[in-house]
Structures are given as C-alpha cells and as structure tokens.
Enzyme design. Structure first.
Site, PDB file in Angstrom:
ATOM      1  CG  ASP A 272      -0.878   2.103  -4.136  1.00  0.00           C
ATOM      2  OD1 ASP A 272      -0.995   2.613  -5.260  1.00  0.00           O
ATOM      3  OD2 ASP A 272      -1.333   2.611  -3.095  1.00  0.00           O
TER       4      ASP A 272
ATOM      5  CE  LYS B   7      -1.843   9.059  -3.913  1.00  0.00           C
ATOM      6  NZ  LYS B   7      -2.191   7.650  -3.998  1.00  0.00           N
TER       7      LYS B   7
ATOM      8  CG  ASP C 141       1.058   6.305  -5.448  1.00  0.00           C
ATOM      9  OD1 ASP C 141       0.144   5.660  -4.899  1.00  0.00           O
ATOM     10  OD2 ASP C 141       1.970   6.837  -4.805  1.00  0.00           O
TER      11      ASP C 141
ATOM     12  NE  ARG D  13      -6.864   3.693  -6.618  1.00  0.00           N
ATOM     13  CZ  ARG D  13      -6.273   3.826  -5.437  1.00  0.00           C
ATOM     14  NH1 ARG D  13      -5.290   3.010  -5.080  1.00  0.00           N
ATOM     15  NH2 ARG D  13      -6.633   4.777  -4.609  1.00  0.00           N
TER      16      ARG D  13
ATOM     17  CG  HIS E 250     -10.709   3.277  -4.414  1.00  0.00           C
ATOM     18  ND1 HIS E 250     -11.314   2.547  -3.410  1.00  0.00           N
ATOM     19  CD2 HIS E 250      -9.692   3.946  -3.820  1.00  0.00           C
ATOM     20  CE1 HIS E 250     -10.701   2.780  -2.270  1.00  0.00           C
ATOM     21  NE2 HIS E 250      -9.706   3.623  -2.485  1.00  0.00           N
TER      22      HIS E 250
ATOM     23  CB  SER F 210      -0.889  -0.013   1.253  1.00  0.00           C
ATOM     24  OG  SER F 210      -1.284   1.290   1.612  1.00  0.00           O
ATOM     25  N   GLY F 211       0.509   2.181  -0.902  1.00  0.00           N
ATOM     26  CA  GLY F 211       1.201   3.468  -0.928  1.00  0.00           C
ATOM     27  C   GLY F 211       0.929   4.290   0.314  1.00  0.00           C
ATOM     28  CG  LEU F 212      -2.657   5.327   3.637  1.00  0.00           C
ATOM     29  CD1 LEU F 212      -2.457   6.838   3.729  1.00  0.00           C
ATOM     30  CD2 LEU F 212      -4.121   4.971   3.877  1.00  0.00           C
TER      31      LEU F 212
ATOM     32  CG  ASP G 179      -1.013   7.922  -0.217  1.00  0.00           C
ATOM     33  OD1 ASP G 179      -0.089   7.662  -1.007  1.00  0.00           O
ATOM     34  OD2 ASP G 179      -2.123   7.365  -0.255  1.00  0.00           O
TER      35      ASP G 179
END
Ligand code: SPV
Ligand code: MG
Length: 291
Positions: A81, A116, A83, A155, A186, A42-44, A54
């Site tokens: 991820d 992002k 992004d 995505r 999403h 996960s990027g977050l 993020d």
C-alpha cells in the site's frame, strides 16, 4: 518463480484470488503459513502498529524498513500500500526503485494528495489528485521499474470522495491507459452495489482489486460473479492482534498472575518455531568450532 511474476499471475488468473493483510515480518510469515498466495502490506496496519496515524506520519523510508523485514520473512509476493507515492511522480518513482531492491512484488498508489488520510475518515472531505497528474505518476513508476513483471496498481478513490460512477470510470480508464497493471476500486458503503455497477460497465477490460472492509457481509460469490480479480482482506490481522493484546493485557493486569492466560496464548516454543530458531542451532553445529 520471481515474486513479481507470482503477483502478476495472481492478478491475471482465471479465478478469484485473495491477498491477506500483514504489517510486520511476523504477521507476514503467519499469512504465508495460513496458505495465502499474496500479502497486502497495509498502510493503515503498518502505521497503527507503529503507534501512528494513517496520515503519512511515518516517513516512507521507515515504512520501507518494515517492508524489508516482511519481504525477507516470506516467499509469497507482497503488494505494498504505497498511499499516494509519498509526493509527486519523482517521489513515487524513487519508491519503486527501493521496493524492487528489497524484493517487493508490486505497489498500489491512490489518487489522493500527500499527506493522505485513511479512506474511512471523513472521505468526502478528501480532495482527489488531478487525473493527468496521477497518470504522469503511474507512467513514471512504470518507466522506472527494472523488472518487467513489477506491478503498479492504481487505486480510484472517487467513490470514497463522493463522486459517481462516471468519474470512477473515467479515472479507471485513464489509469489503465497510463499503464497501470490493475485498478483498485474502493468503496466505503456497507453493500457491494456501487462496485457491482462499476464492474458491469468495466466489462473485465483490465484486472480489478477490491477491499471489502465495509461490505464484509457480501458473499464472495458476488465478487466472482461481477468479474473482480482479487480481494484484499485489508486489516484483519492487525484487528485480531489488537483484540488479543487488549484481552491478555487486561487479564494479566487484573489477576496479577499469568495462570489464567497461559493456555490461551501461543507458547514460547511457537515463537521459536516462527523465528526458525532450529536453523540457527544446526548452523552453529556446522560453523562454530566444537568446544
Ligand atoms: C489500507 O489497508 O491501508 C488501505 C485500505 O489502504 S483502507 O484502509 O480501506 O483504505
Ligand atoms: Mg492504506
């Protein structure tokens, strides 16, 4: 079996599959030990664990360094991820090249602009990438991969940005035709309705992944019924670790002693086990001169 093939099979399996979030080598190993068949890098979570936002504050090579530890620590496939791919098609294809070199099974890119912002922060204010430009990025990534089974997930952020199902369908179909191996839809809504509507129209024409962070109370059986292929539990190891670390830090600070916390946290031997310290002891007996 190659990690890429494992991820490909997972996205094309007949049953609902699950990817669990990890953000470093240790959490990746814990996800594998828990029995998951795949990892969501996960990027977050990775940015948060670095003490960053993020928003692509970490450079992509700093993220790749973390991913390499995660890959080395595990045998199950990792979906990264990615992004927006850290720029245009050229940055994204270079990312694919490096991810393949470190044993990553696939990457997900989202149709927003670099840098992002997380989808749950003021999502409607976030501009989307033009469809054609994003399709070119997908094509460039698919043309770059050396391993035929490497996965590129596209995505769709149109629901997040406030668009309706028409835009979401148009984007998902365009990305499918551009060569994406799967589509991630999403939503920031607290119910599954939006995505269920999409799934009905989509009619299982290509694998779909979802991220139910906000619609967490939807029963998993609903996802199965709708034809979703894989679910990403996107940030729950990071969140669990935040709560655990806040509690133990507060307690130790308050008490000025370790007595209260000792039995509620992993002991030192558990750290050694996760690090496979035993393997080194055996190797030392084999390779170091006897003293
Ligand atoms: C992530 O885990 O970084 C994701 C999912 O991209 S979300 O945070 O829901 O955007
Ligand atoms: Mg992300």
């Amino acid at each position: 079996m190659k990690k890429t093939t494992k991820l490909k099979n997972l996205l094309n399996s007949q049953q609902l599959e699950f990817l669990m979030e990890a953000h470093n080598g240790l959490s990746a190993k814990i996800v594998e030990e828990a029995g998951f068949k795949g990892i969501w890098a996960s990027g977050l979570s990775i940015s948060a664990s670095m003490g960053l936002r993020d928003n692509n504050e970490a450079s992509w090579t700093q993220v790749v360094d973390i991913l390499e530890f995660m890959s080395d620590a595990t045998t199950i496939p990792i979906l990264v991820d990615g992004d927006t791919g850290y720029g245009n098609f050229n940055n994204a294809r270079r990312l694919v090249k490096k991810l393949e070199q470190i044993g990553i099974a696939g990457v997900c890119i989202e149709d927003k602009l670099f840098p992002k912002t997380n989808s749950f922060i003021n999502g409607t204010a976030q501009p989307l990438a033009p469809i054609e430009e994003f399709c070119g990025k997908i094509k460039a990534m698919k043309d770059t991969q050396m391993d035929d089974d490497f996965i590129v997930v596209a995505r769709v952020e149109a629901f997040i940005a406030g668009w309706g199902i028409k835009e979401v369908l148009a984007r998902a179909e365009a990305y499918r035709q551009a060569g994406a191996d799967a589509i991630l839809i999403h939503s920031k809504n607290s119910d599954f309705e939006q995505i269920a509507d999409f799934m009905k129209e989509w009619n299982r024409r290509h694998p779909v992944l979802i991220v139910p962070t906000m619609y967490y109370s939807t029963p998993t059986s609903e996802f199965v019924k709708s034809g979703v292929n894989a679910v990403i539990w996107a940030n729950h190891n990071l969140r669990a670790s935040i709560t655990a670390m806040q509690n133990v830090s507060k307690q130790i600070q308050k008490d000025g002693s370790l007595h209260q916390v000792e039995n509620s946290i992993a002991n030192v031997n558990e750290i050694f086990r996760l690090q496979n310290a035993k393997e080194l002891q055996i190797a030392e007996m084999k390779y170091l001169p006897l003293t």
